[in-house]
Design an enzyme around this catalytic site. Structure first.
Site, short mmCIF file in Angstrom:
data_model
loop_
_atom_site.label_atom_id
_atom_site.label_comp_id
_atom_site.label_asym_id
_atom_site.label_seq_id
_atom_site.Cartn_x
_atom_site.Cartn_y
_atom_site.Cartn_z
CB SER A 113 3.01 1.63 6.31
OG SER A 113 1.79 1.99 6.88
CG ASP A 155 -0.29 -3.91 2.66
OD1 ASP A 155 0.29 -3.49 1.64
OD2 ASP A 155 -0.51 -3.19 3.66
CG HIS A 212 -0.40 0.38 2.50
ND1 HIS A 212 -0.06 -0.55 3.47
CD2 HIS A 212 -0.10 1.58 3.03
CE1 HIS A 212 0.41 0.07 4.53
NE2 HIS A 212 0.40 1.37 4.29
#
Length: 228
Positions: free
Chosen positions: A171, A77, A28
Site C-alpha cells: 500500500s 486514498d 489509509h
C-alpha cells in the site's frame, strides 16, 4: 521508491518520492495507528533485511492526508508526508515525475491497455513480506472493466496470468509508466483490492492526475521536482 517504517524497521507502507521534501503514499496507512514521531521514511533501499550505507532514513515533520479521504470506501486514498529535511538526490535517490493533468480524460482512458509497473516489499506467494524490492508489470484496465465504482480509483492487473498484483504491505507504493521522455511517471498509488494475485480481480490504485491540484498546493512552495 520510499519505504515507510515505524518503531525501528517495521514495514508500514510504500511510497513515492515526488520532490526533495515530500513523499506521496496512501492515506489509509494512517489507520495503522502510528504517530509522526514513530514513523520514518527510508530512501535508497533495496534489500530491507540487509544494512546498506546508500540508504537514507528521515524523520517525518507532518502528515497531510487528503481532505476528502473516506476510509470506508478509500475515496481519495492519498497522503503526503513532509520530511524533516531536504533530500539530496544521487544515483540511487531521485524523485519520480508527476503526471500531466488532462481534465477531459480519465487516467484509465488515457492509459488503458498499456503496461504499468508497481513496486514494493509486500506479501508474496508464501504470505510474508519480502526482503528485496519486487516489481511487477500490470495492464491498466478500461473504466468499464474495473469492478470498483469509486471515481478516484483505477484498476490494474493481469487478464492472463494469476499472481501479478500488489498485496498487503505494498500500500502507498507507485503505479508508474514511462512517459514520452522515457522517464517514469507516477499515475497511481497502491490502495486496495480483492484478494491478492487473482486474475479475475485487479488491484485498485488511487488516480494521481485527479489529485494534482491538491498535491501541488501542499508541496510546491519550496520543493524541487523531477526535472523534465
Amino acid at each position: 521508491m520510499a519505504m515507510v517504517v515505524a518503531n525501528g524497521s517495521n514495514l508500514v507502507c510504500g511510497g513515492s518520492l515526488i520532490n526533495d521534501r515530500y513523499v506521496l503514499t496512501a492515506a489509509h496507512c494512517l489507520a495503522l495507528g502510528f504517530s509522526q514521531a514513530e514513523t520514518k521514511v527510508v530512501l535508497g533501499e533495496h534489500d530491507r533485511c540487509t544494512a546498506d550505507s546508500r540508504t537514507v532514513i528521515l524523520s517525518v515533520e507532518k502528515f497531510y492526508p487528503h481532505p476528502q479521504f473516506q476510509k470506508n470506501t478509500n475515496h481519495a486514498d492519498a497522503m503526503l508526508i513532509r520530511l524533516n529535511m531536504r533530500v539530496t538526490f544521487n544515483e540511487f535517490i531521485r524523485p519520480i515525475c508527476l503526471p500531466k493533468m488532462i481534465l477531459q480524460r480519465s487516467t484509465a482512458s488515457r492509459f488503458a491497455g498499456k503496461t504499468a509497473l508497481t513496486l514494493g516489499w509486500g506479501r508474496a506467494d508464501h504470505g510474508v513480506t519480502v526482503c528485496s524490492l519486487r516489481v511487477v508489470a500490470l495492464e491498466i484496465y478500461e473504466t468499464q472493466s474495473c469492478p470498483t465504482k469509486i471515481p478516484t480509483l483505477l484498476c490494474a492487473g493481469s487478464h492472463s496470468a494469476a499472481g501479478r498484483d500488489a498485496c498487503q504491505g505494498d500500500s502507498g507504493g507507485p503505479l508508474q509508466v514511462r512517459n514520452d521522455d522515457r522517464k517514469f511517471e507516477l499515475i497511481g498509488i497502491v490502495s486496495n483490492g480483492i484478494e491478492c494475485g487473482n486474475q479475475d480481480f485487479p488491484g485498485f490504485y488511487t488516480e494521481v492526475p485527479r489529485h494534482l491540484p491538491w498535491i501541488l498546493k501542499v508541496t510546491s512552495q519550496d520543493s524541487m521536482y523531477c526535472w523534465r
